[in-house]
Design a protein around this motif. Structure first.
Motif: not given
Ligand code: BYC
Length: 334
Positions: A236-259
């Motif tokens: 559950e916590l891992r899922q929360r983390f992924v949900d949190m960082i995806v939009p932050q990665a977009e702001i940064l302009g980095v690609t998360l390495p997970d196809p």
């Protein structure tokens, strides 16, 4: 013989006859268990295990960033990094103190760490070859720490929960400083952008593994959740983390390495790909990139600090003798 215990409210009870019932009452009411309260041995052991391993993680976690203080690219970056590393030392101290209230001596906990009998977080066994790694640690590692640790502010054991409140405030600052390092790099030259992306590529999966094994392979979760120590499962916590960082990665302009990362409309969450749990178990078994470096350095620091511990003990003895003499003088005078 009846052992009367007084709880924090001053209410006395017979620990032998009523201990378990009172403990269960506290847990059912989502109240706090305090050091003087009766508690089952297994609850005590679980807390000492988790809190001391958490403390060890903070202390070992000083190393990868400590390595970069002299090489940080400006005086301001050095000052910020130094403050952050000092914060981690403070977190270790609050946590060791919380664990000590359960009756385990700090020397014993250090010994468990230095002899490999106690774990510390897998994440600190990865190397930090570039400056961008300071950004990734702040953004991803401290970000994962926040997701995991905010619920621990409501853990049932009072001293642990109270320590976590301050720790979480400081972790929020840490995460922002990491994000800001990456943002500066992403707004820089092509080489800086590449450095940031390469670093995120290395830290993403290990950060997801910080939450521990999948729920169906997590032997401690069910009991820790029943005791209100853990409030959410590892997944559950891992899922929360992924949900949190995806939009932050977009702001940064980095690609998360997970196809396999994609929005799942039905679940209302981001799906993510499988993690390499063999790597996780290898790291836990001591075969990570930096396990031997981290422990060797910790052992050296412990040995180098022997004179400080000796001086503190001598000072405490002297204080005790002075206090005892003072009490005798006071008794004679009155
Ligand atoms: N690394 O049954 P499970 C920080 C172990 S500090 C190593 O799910 P549990 C920071 C686990 O201990 C970050 N070992 O266990 C610091 C257990 O083995 P034992 C540290 C792991 O306890 C400085 C076994 O696997 N945070 O962020 O229910 C600078 C089975 O697991 C790991 C904390 O310690 C791992 N990643 O749940 C920057 C938070 N994961 O002990 C940042 C407090 C699992 O039975 N701890 N294991 O031999 C917790 O919340 C929980 O203990 C865990 C594991 C979620 C970590």
């Amino acid at each position: 013989m009846t052992q009367v215990i007084h709880d924090v409210r001053g209410v006395g009870y017979d620990a032998d006859a009523d201990g378990l019932a009172r403990f269960e009452q506290l847990i059912a009411a989502d109240d706090k268990v305090e050091p003087a309260d009766w508690m089952p041995d297994a609850y005590r052991r679980t807390l000492v295990r988790q809190i001391s391993q958490h403390a060890h993680s903070e202390i070992i976690g000083m190393q990868p960033e400590g390595n970069w203080i002299t090489r940080a690219p400006s005086l301001q970056r050095k000052a910020i990094l130094m403050a952050k590393v000092q914060d981690e030392a403070g977190h270790g101290l609050y946590l060791y103190s919380a664990a000590q209230t359960l009756g385990t001596a700090r020397d014993e906990m250090y010994d468990q760490l230095l002899t490999g009998r106690a774990k510390y977080s897998s994440i600190f066994n990865y190397l930090t070859p570039t400056w961008a790694d300071m950004g990734s640690i702040g953004w991803l590692v401290d970000g994962a720490a926040i997701c995991n640790q905010v619920p621990l502010c409501r853990a049932s054991y009072g001293p642990y929960a109270r320590a976590m409140i301050r720790i979480c405030k400081e972790e929020s600052f840490h995460q922002r400083q990491g994000f800001e390092i990456l943002l500066a790099l992403m707004n820089g030259t092509d080489a800086q952008r590449e450095m940031a992306q390469e670093s995120v590529n290395r830290w993403y999966a290990p950060a997801l593994m910080m939450f521990g094994p999948p729920d169906d392979e997590s032997p401690n979760s069910a009991r820790s959740m029943a005791w209100n120590i853990k409030r959410f499962s590892n997944d559950e916590l891992r899922q929360r983390f992924v949900d949190m960082i995806v939009p932050q990665a977009e702001i940064l302009g980095v690609t998360l390495p997970d196809p396999d990362l994609r929005w799942n409309e039905e679940r209302g969450h981001w799906d993510y790909g499988d993690l390499d749990w063999d790597e996780f178990h290898d790291v836990l078994a001591g075969r990570g990139q930096a396990n031997s470096i981290r422990i060797a350095k910790r052992r050296r620091a412990h040995d180098d600090g022997a004179w400080v511990r000796e001086a503190a003990r001598a000072y405490a003895e002297k204080q005790k003798a002075t206090d005892a003499a003072g009490r005798v003088r006071q008794a004679v005078a009155s």
